[in-house]
Design a protein around this motif. Sequence first.
Motif, PDB file in Angstrom:
ATOM      1  N   ASP A 182      -0.666  26.576 -27.031  1.00 35.86           N
ATOM      2  CA  ASP A 182      -1.104  25.782 -28.176  1.00 35.86           C
ATOM      3  C   ASP A 182      -2.558  25.325 -27.969  1.00 35.86           C
ATOM      4  OD1 ASP A 182      -1.351  24.099 -30.271  1.00 35.86           O
ATOM      5  OD2 ASP A 182       0.016  22.570 -29.503  1.00 35.86           O
ATOM      6  N   GLU A 184      -4.206  23.179 -29.517  1.00 34.96           N
ATOM      7  CA  GLU A 184      -4.370  21.721 -29.598  1.00 34.96           C
ATOM      8  C   GLU A 184      -4.180  21.070 -28.232  1.00 34.96           C
ATOM      9  OE1 GLU A 184      -2.197  19.758 -32.701  1.00 34.96           O
ATOM     10  OE2 GLU A 184      -3.712  20.319 -34.176  1.00 34.96           O
ATOM     11  N   GLN A 185      -3.324  21.705 -27.378  1.00 34.49           N
ATOM     12  CA  GLN A 185      -3.149  21.150 -26.031  1.00 34.49           C
ATOM     13  C   GLN A 185      -4.454  21.217 -25.256  1.00 34.49           C
ATOM     14  OE1 GLN A 185       0.004  22.590 -23.513  1.00 34.49           O
ATOM     15  NE2 GLN A 185       1.422  22.382 -25.208  1.00 34.49           N
ATOM     16  N   ALA A 188      -6.752  18.671 -26.702  1.00 32.48           N
ATOM     17  CA  ALA A 188      -6.367  17.328 -26.263  1.00 32.48           C
ATOM     18  C   ALA A 188      -6.858  17.095 -24.846  1.00 32.48           C
ATOM     19  CB  ALA A 188      -4.852  17.162 -26.332  1.00 32.48           C
TER      20      ALA A 188
ATOM     21  N   PHE B  81      -3.153  14.226 -32.150  1.00 28.60           N
ATOM     22  CA  PHE B  81      -3.111  15.464 -32.935  1.00 28.60           C
ATOM     23  C   PHE B  81      -1.857  15.533 -33.794  1.00 28.60           C
ATOM     24  CE2 PHE B  81      -5.989  16.311 -29.540  1.00 28.60           C
ATOM     25  CZ  PHE B  81      -6.906  17.208 -30.057  1.00 28.60           C
ATOM     26  N   SER B  83       0.207  18.031 -34.023  1.00 31.48           N
ATOM     27  CA  SER B  83       1.340  18.562 -33.250  1.00 31.48           C
ATOM     28  C   SER B  83       1.592  17.723 -32.003  1.00 31.48           C
ATOM     29  CB  SER B  83       1.064  19.993 -32.851  1.00 31.48           C
ATOM     30  OG  SER B  83      -0.005  20.021 -31.923  1.00 31.48           O
ATOM     31  N   ALA B  85       0.360  17.600 -29.312  1.00 26.10           N
ATOM     32  CA  ALA B  85      -0.320  18.257 -28.192  1.00 26.10           C
ATOM     33  C   ALA B  85      -0.009  17.584 -26.868  1.00 26.10           C
ATOM     34  CB  ALA B  85      -1.837  18.301 -28.434  1.00 26.10           C
ATOM     35  N   LEU B  86       1.260  17.236 -26.645  1.00 25.85           N
ATOM     36  CA  LEU B  86       1.646  16.708 -25.336  1.00 25.85           C
ATOM     37  C   LEU B  86       1.702  17.861 -24.347  1.00 25.85           C
ATOM     38  CD1 LEU B  86       4.493  14.303 -26.420  1.00 25.85           C
ATOM     39  CD2 LEU B  86       2.095  13.796 -26.028  1.00 25.85           C
ATOM     40  N   TYR B  87       1.554  17.546 -23.055  1.00 26.92           N
ATOM     41  CA  TYR B  87       1.605  18.591 -22.039  1.00 26.92           C
ATOM     42  C   TYR B  87       3.068  18.780 -21.647  1.00 26.92           C
ATOM     43  CZ  TYR B  87      -3.164  16.919 -22.050  1.00 26.92           C
ATOM     44  OH  TYR B  87      -4.399  16.503 -22.453  1.00 26.92           O
ATOM     45  N   PRO B  88       3.688  19.922 -22.001  1.00 32.95           N
ATOM     46  CA  PRO B  88       5.143  20.046 -21.910  1.00 32.95           C
ATOM     47  C   PRO B  88       5.678  20.023 -20.481  1.00 32.95           C
ATOM     48  CG  PRO B  88       4.145  22.141 -22.528  1.00 32.95           C
ATOM     49  CD  PRO B  88       3.055  21.126 -22.544  1.00 32.95           C
ATOM     50  N   HIS B  89       4.837  20.356 -19.500  1.00 34.88           N
ATOM     51  CA  HIS B  89       5.335  20.436 -18.126  1.00 34.88           C
ATOM     52  C   HIS B  89       5.156  19.132 -17.374  1.00 34.88           C
ATOM     53  CE1 HIS B  89       1.153  21.623 -18.499  1.00 34.88           C
ATOM     54  NE2 HIS B  89       0.986  21.005 -17.350  1.00 34.88           N
ATOM     55  N   MET B  90       4.620  18.108 -18.046  1.00 36.20           N
ATOM     56  CA  MET B  90       4.425  16.835 -17.357  1.00 36.20           C
ATOM     57  C   MET B  90       5.380  15.780 -17.924  1.00 36.20           C
ATOM     58  SD  MET B  90       0.326  16.403 -17.293  1.00 36.20           S
ATOM     59  CE  MET B  90      -0.785  17.781 -17.089  1.00 36.20           C
ATOM     60  N   PHE B  98      -2.777  11.194 -17.755  1.00 34.16           N
ATOM     61  CA  PHE B  98      -3.673  12.341 -17.575  1.00 34.16           C
ATOM     62  C   PHE B  98      -5.158  12.017 -17.801  1.00 34.16           C
ATOM     63  CE2 PHE B  98      -5.611  16.381 -18.968  1.00 34.16           C
ATOM     64  CZ  PHE B  98      -5.365  17.129 -17.839  1.00 34.16           C
ATOM     65  N   ARG B 146      -1.204   8.035 -24.783  1.00 30.30           N
ATOM     66  CA  ARG B 146      -2.232   8.769 -24.070  1.00 30.30           C
ATOM     67  C   ARG B 146      -3.617   8.403 -24.602  1.00 30.30           C
ATOM     68  NH1 ARG B 146      -1.377  15.060 -24.274  1.00 30.30           N
ATOM     69  NH2 ARG B 146      -2.337  14.742 -26.291  1.00 30.30           N
TER      70      ARG B 146
END
Lengths: 290, 334
Positions: A182, A184-185, A188, B81, B83, B85-90, B98, B146
């Motif tokens: 993504d 956006e990630q 961000a 954002f 979506s 836009a979080l970091y899925p693995h954290m 972060f 965040r």
Amino acid sequence: MATQHSRAAARFMISPSVLLLLGWMLIPLGMTIYFSLLRYNLLMPGEHPFVGWENYSYFLSDPAFKTALINTLLLVVGVLIITVVGGVLLGLLLDQAMWGQGIVRILVIAPFFVMPTVSALVWKNMFMNPVNGLFAYAAKFLGLQPYDFLSQAPLMSIIGIVSWQWLPFATLILLTAMQSLDQEQLEAAEMDGAGPFSRFFYITVPHLSRAVTVVILIQTIFLLSIFAEILVTTNGGPGNASTNLTYLVYAESLLRFDVGTGSAGGVVAIVLANIVAIFLMRMIGKNLDA
Amino acid sequence: MGRITLDKVTKSFGEVQVIPPLDLTIDEGEFVVFVGPSGCGKSTLLRLIAGLEDITSGQIRIDRQDATHVPPAKRGLAMVFQSYALYPHMSVRKNIAFPLKMAKMDPAERDRRVDYAAKVLNLTDYMDRRPGQLSGGQRQRVAIGRAIVREPAAFLFDEPLSNLDAALRVNMRLEISELHNTLKTTMIYVTHDQVEAMTMADKIVVLHAGRIEQVGSPLELYHTPRNTFVAGFIGSPKMNLIEGPEAEKHDAHTIGIRPEHLDTSAESGLWEGRVGVSEHLGSDTFFHVHDTGLAEMLTVRASGEVALRHGDKIFLTPQMDKLHRFDAQGLRIA
């Protein structure tokens, strides 16, 4: 498919294919195990007496076995490291928008479509040959002594050839994984103050972990049984410097005509492959859980 | 802290100019909402302020400092954002921490700030979960968390509520407004939903095709829309716009009357029509009135329940002091 009747019917209907697959697997395996317990050498026709573990002790105590085992592991690990690291870097490059992107991508993937025997022959005769090879020509052009890759560093040369073949596969899988990240990630992370390297290591690399796992598992399966490249280039030599387990089994059964020892070697290879598989699943299998 | 000025900012993608020269000042502590139909350039404008897109010409100043070529991380702005836009693995904790980790902040101070943000946002029980295990509203709060921990000069929100269901959206709207009252930090909020804009904003910026149509407080826009676009966009249901002879009677090219400023009657009135669909909300009833000869359809808002059925004759009388008049260019006639 909920009722008991339909479930019974389903089982009945799939049974032929299950039985066929089972036979396909079990009969060769059973015969290999059976032959591995006989003294069965094609140069000594006649009886095939039962000898128990003799073939195994002979195969395992053969000094070539230890070398072959180490060579097998070096080959697998070496190619894995080169293809995964190279694949990530190539994927990063190919992920950039550039002119002629489609053609470049096809060129990168092309080596995967070349047959192993052909690519090994091309490498042996057109690149690594100390007299006519391109590398020899380049060395001479620079005033250096041409290097005889296949006799001076046979295993490293084979690792190079096999890596060249598998790099496209790793690149392709890792590139698609990168494209599914993504954007956006990344934005961000950029807002959060992460530089390009932090973004790569904290966002891209974790995102790739699952794809890397798939690459490692699939490649390991194929790399444990590398054969054509060795046969075509070095014939396992010089000595047994580039002999892996697959090639050793081939040498036992088809060069020395010793079916019994060859079969024992095959069973040993199966056991070792399973040990490797267990370790792999322990180490990286958790990445596959959703 | 938190005053943002745009000076003749433009943005072109190749040949296409999506933002014509634009001037805007956002004052410290303001809650500014960019609102407009999709494709009007509001998200692009936000990304220009954030620094995620380069501006083609002009200047952006943050706290009187030229920030035009400052990279996003150094502008002191935090963005939420669409979506998330979080970091899925954290874990949630690592997600929130972060930006502080990237700023190489001392771990003790980092934990203090993360715990504070978690408390403010009711996330304390979820700190060790991954984003995938959270509901939409919780993810939204993590994304806000965040942003909070960095103590930014301004928050940028890019349609943050559009992925939530209606009930949750109303809740989060309140929470974000509460947050603004607590932190008193400048917030810029992008939405296409004029209800969100009206309820949350101190100042609304109405955008249309990259151009600012009007800037003002929600009630200013409601009472004195500067042109027909703003008149039609702000307010729900939409303002009725009438052209032709009826408008000429008022020396205007177009007249506008809001649904709530039309008096209804079954017997007599200025305009006559036939009731079409009626929407009963309990507190109000919206009638769609046809065959008035003024416009294809007029919307009328009547208080409470009104006993008029589909096909009934209806008489409408506009409240003359609430009539809006526009000229041929669509601009308001004072």
